[in-house]
Design a protein around this motif. Structure first.
Motif, PDB file in Angstrom:
ATOM      1  N   ALA A  47      42.070  37.854  37.647  1.00 40.01           N
ATOM      2  CA  ALA A  47      40.620  37.626  37.664  1.00 40.01           C
ATOM      3  C   ALA A  47      39.992  38.215  38.928  1.00 40.01           C
ATOM      4  O   ALA A  47      38.918  38.817  38.868  1.00 40.01           O
ATOM      5  CB  ALA A  47      40.323  36.136  37.573  1.00 40.01           C
ATOM      6  N   ALA A  48      40.651  38.063  40.065  1.00 37.18           N
ATOM      7  CA  ALA A  48      40.132  38.631  41.308  1.00 37.18           C
ATOM      8  C   ALA A  48      40.102  40.154  41.240  1.00 37.18           C
ATOM      9  O   ALA A  48      39.129  40.792  41.675  1.00 37.18           O
ATOM     10  CB  ALA A  48      40.969  38.169  42.491  1.00 37.18           C
ATOM     11  N   PHE A  49      41.145  40.751  40.679  1.00 38.85           N
ATOM     12  CA  PHE A  49      41.184  42.208  40.545  1.00 38.85           C
ATOM     13  C   PHE A  49      40.091  42.689  39.602  1.00 38.85           C
ATOM     14  O   PHE A  49      39.431  43.703  39.860  1.00 38.85           O
ATOM     15  CB  PHE A  49      42.559  42.660  40.032  1.00 38.85           C
ATOM     16  CG  PHE A  49      42.676  44.138  39.877  1.00 38.85           C
ATOM     17  CD1 PHE A  49      42.815  44.961  40.980  1.00 38.85           C
ATOM     18  CD2 PHE A  49      42.626  44.725  38.619  1.00 38.85           C
ATOM     19  CE1 PHE A  49      42.903  46.335  40.842  1.00 38.85           C
ATOM     20  CE2 PHE A  49      42.720  46.085  38.461  1.00 38.85           C
ATOM     21  CZ  PHE A  49      42.860  46.894  39.574  1.00 38.85           C
ATOM     22  N   TYR A  50      39.848  41.962  38.498  1.00 37.88           N
ATOM     23  CA  TYR A  50      38.799  42.337  37.549  1.00 37.88           C
ATOM     24  C   TYR A  50      37.421  42.258  38.212  1.00 37.88           C
ATOM     25  O   TYR A  50      36.589  43.148  38.024  1.00 37.88           O
ATOM     26  CB  TYR A  50      38.855  41.445  36.314  1.00 37.88           C
ATOM     27  CG  TYR A  50      37.731  41.711  35.349  1.00 37.88           C
ATOM     28  CD1 TYR A  50      37.691  42.880  34.610  1.00 37.88           C
ATOM     29  CD2 TYR A  50      36.693  40.801  35.189  1.00 37.88           C
ATOM     30  CE1 TYR A  50      36.647  43.138  33.729  1.00 37.88           C
ATOM     31  CE2 TYR A  50      35.657  41.047  34.305  1.00 37.88           C
ATOM     32  CZ  TYR A  50      35.638  42.217  33.584  1.00 37.88           C
ATOM     33  OH  TYR A  50      34.604  42.462  32.728  1.00 37.88           O
ATOM     34  N   LEU A  51      37.167  41.203  38.974  1.00 34.22           N
ATOM     35  CA  LEU A  51      35.870  41.080  39.645  1.00 34.22           C
ATOM     36  C   LEU A  51      35.685  42.170  40.692  1.00 34.22           C
ATOM     37  O   LEU A  51      34.578  42.687  40.882  1.00 34.22           O
ATOM     38  CB  LEU A  51      35.722  39.693  40.262  1.00 34.22           C
ATOM     39  CG  LEU A  51      35.521  38.561  39.261  1.00 34.22           C
ATOM     40  CD1 LEU A  51      35.490  37.223  39.987  1.00 34.22           C
ATOM     41  CD2 LEU A  51      34.262  38.764  38.453  1.00 34.22           C
ATOM     42  N   LEU A  52      36.754  42.534  41.380  1.00 34.92           N
ATOM     43  CA  LEU A  52      36.676  43.632  42.342  1.00 34.92           C
ATOM     44  C   LEU A  52      36.369  44.944  41.624  1.00 34.92           C
ATOM     45  O   LEU A  52      35.529  45.735  42.087  1.00 34.92           O
ATOM     46  CB  LEU A  52      37.980  43.754  43.136  1.00 34.92           C
ATOM     47  CG  LEU A  52      38.044  44.884  44.147  1.00 34.92           C
ATOM     48  CD1 LEU A  52      37.055  44.620  45.272  1.00 34.92           C
ATOM     49  CD2 LEU A  52      39.447  45.032  44.691  1.00 34.92           C
ATOM     50  N   ALA A  53      37.015  45.181  40.493  1.00 32.51           N
ATOM     51  CA  ALA A  53      36.752  46.399  39.721  1.00 32.51           C
ATOM     52  C   ALA A  53      35.315  46.414  39.203  1.00 32.51           C
ATOM     53  O   ALA A  53      34.667  47.463  39.179  1.00 32.51           O
ATOM     54  CB  ALA A  53      37.734  46.504  38.558  1.00 32.51           C
TER      55      ALA A  53
END
Length: 119
Positions: A47-53
């Motif tokens: 989820a953190a990686f998706y929000l960063l992307a």
């Protein structure tokens, strides 16, 4: 070499009579807690990686026109613009909407006039 007294105590400790003869395996419980923690950590990381992307690339291709922005006429070379994306071919990703909502809410809370009345 275990004695019969030690074996009897070990059996009595793991198979107690107050549970109705059901044995409790504490190692299985510990493994399931560790597995749940691992899954929670992986889901949080994804989820953190998706929000960063979504913060870096806020737009995705329109799902209706597949990013082209227009539809071709079945007869000839005429075309019309996509009604969903207004011909841009782009849409705002869900993660970017979440980020914008958080920023808007945080900004409204920090700019509140009722909080800092100094007369």
């Amino acid at each position: 070499m275990p004695t019969t007294a030690a074996t009897t105590l070990l059996t009595a400790a793991t198979h107690s009579s107050y549970l109705g003869g059901a044995s409790v395996d504490l190692t299985a419980t510990a493994h399931s807690v560790a597995q749940a923690a691992t899954v929670a950590l992986i889901v949080t990381g994804v989820a953190a990686f998706y929000l960063l992307a979504c913060a870096v690339w806020p737009f995705g291709k329109c799902r209706r026109c597949k990013g082209v922005g227009k539809f071709k006429s079945p007869f000839g070379n005429a075309f019309r613009h996509c009604g969903r994306c207004d011909g841009s071919g782009l849409r705002v990703r869900f993660g970017r909407k979440v980020i914008s909502y958080y920023r808007r809410t945080h900004s409204a809370a920090s700019n509140s006039t009722s909080k800092g009345d100094k007369r």
